[in-house]
Scaffold this motif. Structure first.
Motif, PDB file in Angstrom:
ATOM      1  N   ALA A 102       0.750  -1.109  -0.391  1.00 15.20           N
ATOM      2  CA  ALA A 102      -0.072  -0.323   0.269  1.00 15.20           C
ATOM      3  C   ALA A 102       1.095   1.614  -0.486  1.00 15.20           C
ATOM      4  N   ALA A 103       2.007   1.178   1.262  1.00 16.27           N
ATOM      5  CA  ALA A 103       2.647   2.090   0.438  1.00 16.27           C
ATOM      6  C   ALA A 103       3.507   2.492  -0.635  1.00 16.27           C
ATOM      7  N   LEU A 104       4.000   1.610  -1.110  1.00 20.65           N
ATOM      8  CA  LEU A 104       4.433   1.241  -2.454  1.00 20.65           C
ATOM      9  C   LEU A 104       3.592   2.241  -3.465  1.00 20.65           C
ATOM     10  N   GLY A 105       2.528   1.620  -3.002  1.00 17.34           N
ATOM     11  CA  GLY A 105       1.536   2.376  -4.537  1.00 17.34           C
ATOM     12  C   GLY A 105       1.418   3.944  -4.365  1.00 17.34           C
ATOM     13  N   TRP A 106       1.429   4.306  -2.810  1.00 19.32           N
ATOM     14  CA  TRP A 106       1.161   6.011  -3.156  1.00 19.32           C
ATOM     15  C   TRP A 106       1.825   6.521  -3.623  1.00 19.32           C
ATOM     16  N   HIS A 107       3.236   5.479  -2.602  1.00 16.64           N
ATOM     17  CA  HIS A 107       4.849   6.912  -2.787  1.00 16.64           C
ATOM     18  C   HIS A 107       5.053   6.737  -4.560  1.00 16.64           C
ATOM     19  N   ARG A 108       4.691   5.610  -4.970  1.00 14.21           N
ATOM     20  CA  ARG A 108       4.626   6.136  -6.645  1.00 14.21           C
ATOM     21  C   ARG A 108       4.392   6.778  -7.266  1.00 14.21           C
ATOM     22  N   MET A 109       2.608   6.671  -6.961  1.00  6.75           N
ATOM     23  CA  MET A 109       1.221   7.908  -7.852  1.00  6.75           C
ATOM     24  C   MET A 109       2.519   9.579  -6.929  1.00  6.75           C
ATOM     25  N   ARG A 110       2.719   9.475  -5.624  1.00  6.13           N
ATOM     26  CA  ARG A 110       3.072  10.740  -5.267  1.00  6.13           C
ATOM     27  C   ARG A 110       4.023  11.349  -6.151  1.00  6.13           C
ATOM     28  N   ASP A 111       5.325  10.321  -5.762  1.00  7.50           N
ATOM     29  CA  ASP A 111       6.262  10.903  -6.495  1.00  7.50           C
ATOM     30  C   ASP A 111       6.763  11.326  -7.731  1.00  7.50           C
ATOM     31  N   GLY A 112       5.640  10.372  -8.452  1.00  3.21           N
ATOM     32  CA  GLY A 112       5.129  10.253  -9.729  1.00  3.21           C
ATOM     33  C   GLY A 112       4.866  11.981 -10.326  1.00  3.21           C
ATOM     34  N   MET A 113       3.953  12.053  -9.320  1.00  7.63           N
ATOM     35  CA  MET A 113       2.893  13.582  -9.550  1.00  7.63           C
ATOM     36  C   MET A 113       4.200  14.684  -8.763  1.00  7.63           C
ATOM     37  N   LEU A 114       5.190  14.602  -8.586  1.00  4.94           N
ATOM     38  CA  LEU A 114       5.169  15.454  -7.632  1.00  4.94           C
ATOM     39  C   LEU A 114       6.117  16.228  -8.829  1.00  4.94           C
ATOM     40  N   LEU A 125      -3.448  16.166  -3.999  1.00  3.22           N
ATOM     41  CA  LEU A 125      -2.029  16.593  -3.006  1.00  3.22           C
ATOM     42  C   LEU A 125      -2.198  18.176  -2.525  1.00  3.22           C
ATOM     43  N   GLN A 126      -2.964  17.963  -3.871  1.00  7.04           N
ATOM     44  CA  GLN A 126      -2.878  20.244  -3.091  1.00  7.04           C
ATOM     45  C   GLN A 126      -3.240  20.538  -1.951  1.00  7.04           C
ATOM     46  N   ARG A 127      -4.978  19.310  -1.340  1.00  2.00           N
ATOM     47  CA  ARG A 127      -5.315  19.807  -0.261  1.00  2.00           C
ATOM     48  C   ARG A 127      -4.893  18.869   0.641  1.00  2.00           C
ATOM     49  N   GLY A 128      -3.781  17.780   0.800  1.00  2.88           N
ATOM     50  CA  GLY A 128      -2.550  18.075   1.247  1.00  2.88           C
ATOM     51  C   GLY A 128      -1.059  18.570   1.743  1.00  2.88           C
ATOM     52  N   GLY A 129      -1.338  20.020   0.608  1.00  4.31           N
ATOM     53  CA  GLY A 129      -0.099  20.754   1.136  1.00  4.31           C
ATOM     54  C   GLY A 129       1.385  20.281   0.371  1.00  4.31           C
ATOM     55  N   PHE A 130       0.745  19.448  -0.640  1.00  2.59           N
ATOM     56  CA  PHE A 130       2.192  19.254  -1.769  1.00  2.59           C
ATOM     57  C   PHE A 130       2.003  19.728  -3.112  1.00  2.59           C
ATOM     58  N   LEU A 131       0.980  20.332  -3.503  1.00  2.00           N
ATOM     59  CA  LEU A 131       0.529  20.717  -4.542  1.00  2.00           C
ATOM     60  C   LEU A 131       0.261  22.858  -3.683  1.00  2.00           C
ATOM     61  N   GLU A 132      -0.177  23.853  -4.557  1.00  2.97           N
ATOM     62  CA  GLU A 132       0.014  24.843  -4.543  1.00  2.97           C
ATOM     63  C   GLU A 132      -0.676  25.172  -6.604  1.00  2.97           C
ATOM     64  N   VAL A 133      -1.785  25.761  -6.016  1.00  2.00           N
ATOM     65  CA  VAL A 133      -3.040  26.204  -7.450  1.00  2.00           C
ATOM     66  C   VAL A 133      -3.202  27.168  -7.177  1.00  2.00           C
ATOM     67  N   SER A 134      -3.574  28.270  -9.074  1.00  2.00           N
ATOM     68  CA  SER A 134      -3.571  29.762  -9.185  1.00  2.00           C
ATOM     69  C   SER A 134      -4.666  28.629 -10.413  1.00  2.00           C
ATOM     70  N   GLY A 135      -5.329  30.122 -10.202  1.00  2.00           N
ATOM     71  CA  GLY A 135      -6.786  30.346 -11.412  1.00  2.00           C
ATOM     72  C   GLY A 135      -7.261  29.535 -10.794  1.00  2.00           C
ATOM     73  N   TYR A 136      -8.384  29.575 -11.928  1.00  2.00           N
ATOM     74  CA  TYR A 136      -9.738  28.110 -11.185  1.00  2.00           C
ATOM     75  C   TYR A 136     -10.292  27.968 -12.479  1.00  2.00           C
ATOM     76  N   GLU A 176      -8.813  10.828 -13.789  1.00  4.96           N
ATOM     77  CA  GLU A 176      -8.034  10.163 -12.688  1.00  4.96           C
ATOM     78  C   GLU A 176      -6.839  11.377 -12.198  1.00  4.96           C
ATOM     79  N   THR A 177      -5.913  11.408 -13.292  1.00  5.35           N
ATOM     80  CA  THR A 177      -4.881  13.043 -12.985  1.00  5.35           C
ATOM     81  C   THR A 177      -5.512  14.101 -12.209  1.00  5.35           C
ATOM     82  N   VAL A 178      -6.829  14.533 -12.591  1.00  2.49           N
ATOM     83  CA  VAL A 178      -6.681  15.797 -12.812  1.00  2.49           C
ATOM     84  C   VAL A 178      -7.042  15.733 -11.011  1.00  2.49           C
ATOM     85  N   ASP A 179      -8.057  14.231 -10.269  1.00  2.11           N
ATOM     86  CA  ASP A 179      -8.432  14.075  -8.964  1.00  2.11           C
ATOM     87  C   ASP A 179      -6.575  13.725  -8.220  1.00  2.11           C
TER      88      ASP A 179
END
Length: 617
Positions: free
Chosen positions: A382-394, A420-431, A412-415
């Motif tokens: 489970a941790a392996l799957g999460w780290h792959r997704m998170r690190d790949g997106m970052l 990640l933005q809600r988790g504090g890893f990303l910042e967002v601008s625009g609407y 799926e990518t937008v979700d």
């Protein structure tokens, strides 16, 4: 965050009778009174909540007796029909017009600060409610004259209930506001109240929510509470809520108060980010397990809605003809794996509700595994799957100098980006569809940590390769050494379980002679030498190396004293001789469980890990 104002869009009451029932059984019930139940005048002589009437003169004008604090049920029913207490028609409208209900909760941080001070909590809630009523009544009715339409001020027949707790019995001050249909203009003419303009003015700049926030801060300051708010539109990359500084010096920070409903929302977001849809409910799981191969729309006593059909399609349970697939086991295994990744992801979220949200997902998985015992959860994956997704997106976001636009990407990518933005890893601008994502300070730090961990793992793998090849053993012994070092073999990959990382292990596994049919043979002396030298090992290998208590838990037949742990007093401290070879017995065949699609076998729960077929030398 300014106090939100929710309008009840659910058909809680479809008739005057259901309205009376809702008021008497929920709003007037003392179950959500909290600390307010001790305030004088909050409860009547029968222990029920007394509503607060706005514009009392208007209530008395339509027939409420002078001094009466609780409108009788007959008056509420008459107002739903546009009539006063005597039956006189006030305004022409449809056959019946149910009142509009608004719910205004205070931030949970302020509710937590005021839970032991009910007088202050009541004063703040009443002030916020009156501010809302004032803004709402300024645009309460739509006056149509001479082909023109104008929103005009009117006095409404409103009442509100102040509750101190939510349905989970957690302190959360909230106001339920009821506004009935008849409303009177200053000229004395009666029109029908409409909430269109009020809803439009809620979230605009300088709108109703901003006024509610200002009133809340001002009223709390009268009693020595400093409330620090962040405007809603400016807090997309910050923790929602407010920080409260109490008169006694206690500080309650934004986002530090855990709530059941917030945990449920957090768990739902995690599941949606990993699966694309929500997981199966207990009822949906019953239908799927009991009707393999059947058309979904022909199942008796169940009529799925559009979202349920969409959910089952996205999870791959329905085939192209709308039938439930026969071979469900791989799909349910994939569902459990996705839930496990969602559970692991919550450990990195910025919220006080993470642990409770993890418990919710864990309970869902336990129910799924109880109903389908064939599901085999793999530790560390489970941790392996999460780290792959998170690190790949970052890495993907970091590769875009001007930020990553969500336009053109799959849902799926937008979700995942939003999660990640809600988790504090990303910042967002625009609407909306033009949002631009970039790395936050937390995301940049995480990416640096990823590179450092990958470097440590390379060093650990080099050290491990040298030790294994230098002390060559048979393939079974080599596999046992890898497992005692904290590594698992998964599809030609070596998984560092404690790090949740995987590297390509094909060359090393080939040189060690390990394949998919290799059994495990433990080498305790090799692990002991490694454990004694752990301070000189690379950091990743020293951290991954199984501790004595972990070895005793996974392979209890080794003997606690042999591993270096105190003897188990329950068996008199007896242990096996040190030179004895201990071979575990093959477990007895399990009794038949109810297999997928076969309801004739009774389900028997199976708890705990499945016994390994490992041997010790």
């Amino acid at each position: 965050m300014n106090p939100p104002a929710f309008v009840n869009t659910v058909d809680t009451f479809k008739s005057p009778a259901s309205l009376v029932q809702y008021v008497n059984e929920h709003l007037r019930a003392p179950t959500e009174a909290g600390a307010f139940k001790d305030l004088p005048g909050y409860l009547d002589q029968w222990g029920r909540v007394i509503p607060i009437l706005a514009n009392r003169e208007l209530w008395e004008e339509i027939g409420l007796p002078v001094g009466c604090t609780i409108p009788p049920d007959e008056v509420l029913v008459s107002l739903c029909l546009g009539r006063d207490a005597s039956g006189r028609l006030l305004t022409r409208m449809q056959l019946r017009r149910m009142p509009r209900e608004f719910l205004i909760p205070l931030p949970c941080e302020l509710s937590e600060a005021l839970k032991d001070h009910p007088l202050v909590g009541m004063a703040v809630a009443v002030a916020v409610t009156k501010t809302f009523l004032g803004r709402m009544e300024s645009i309460a009715v739509l006056d149509r004259k001479g082909g023109t339409e104008n929103w005009r001020k009117a006095t409404t027949l409103s009442m509100f209930f102040i509750h101190g707790t939510n349905q989970a019995s957690e302190s959360h001050i909230q106001s339920h506001i009821f506004t009935f249909g008849p409303a009177r203009l200053e000229s004395g003419r009666w029109l029908t109240y409409e909430n269109w303009a009020c809803l439009r003015e809620l979230h605009v700049d300088g709108g109703i929510r901003e006024d509610l926030g200002k009133t809340m801060v001002k009223e709390a300051a009268k009693f020595g509470y400093e409330v620090i708010l962040v405007p809603g539109k400016a807090s997309r990359n910050q923790t929602n809520g407010c920080t409260v500084i109490c008169p006694d010096g206690r500080i309650i920070h934004a986002g530090s108060v855990a709530r059941v409903q917030s945990a449920g929302i957090l768990a739902s977001r995690a599941i949606k980010a990993m699966l694309g849809v929500q997981t199966l409910t207990s009822r949906e799981l019953d239908v799927v397990l009991g009707n393999p191969g059947e058309p979904l729309l022909s199942i008796p006593n169940w009529r799925p809605n559009a979202y349920q059909i969409y959910k089952l399609t996205m999870l791959g349970i329905l085939d192209s003809s709308g039938r439930i697939k026969m071979d469900l086991m791989p799909l349910l295994q994939q569902l459990d794996d996705g839930l496990a990744v969602a559970q692991a992801s919550l450990a990195d979220m910025n919220s006080a509700n993470c642990h409770r949200a993890q418990a919710m997902i864990r309970n869902t998985r336990e129910l799924l595994q109880f109903r389908v015992p064939e599901i085999n959860p793999e530790p560390g994956m489970a941790a392996l799957g999460w780290h792959r997704m998170r690190d790949g997106m970052l890495r993907l976001v970091a590769s875009q100098p001007g930020g990553l636009s969500q336009e053109g990407w799959a849902k799926e990518t937008v979700d995942c980006l939003l999660y990640l933005q809600r988790g504090g890893f990303l910042e967002v601008s625009g609407y909306k569809n033009r949002s631009i994502y970039s790395l936050s300070s937390k995301g940049k730090k995480q990416l640096v940590d990823v590179y450092c961990i990958e470097s440590d793992i390379e060093k650990a793998l080099a050290c491990l390769r040298e030790r294994l090849l230098g002390d060559q053993g048979i393939p079974e012994v080599n596999l046992g050494r890898l497992e005692m070092a904290g590594l698992r073999v998964h599809e030609n990959q070596l998984v560092f379980v404690k790090y949740g990382r995987a590297v390509d292990g094909s060359p090393l596994l080939k040189s060690l002679g390990i394949d998919t049919k290799t059994e495990t043979l433990l080498d305790y002396d090799w692990w002991r030498r490694l454990w004694d030298e752990r301070h000189a090992l690379p950091k990743a290998l020293a951290d991954s190396l199984m501790r004595p208590d972990e070895i005793a838990k996974r392979w209890p037949w080794l003997g606690r004293q042999k591993i270096g742990l105190p003897a188990n007093k329950q068996n008199g401290g007896a242990t096996k001789p040190k030179d004895e070879v201990v071979i575990d017995t093959v477990p007895e065949p399990r009794k038949p469980h109810r297999s997928i699609g076969n309801p004739h076998f009774q389900v028997e729960p199976h708890f705990g890990p499945r016994p390994d077929r490992a041997r010790s030398i």
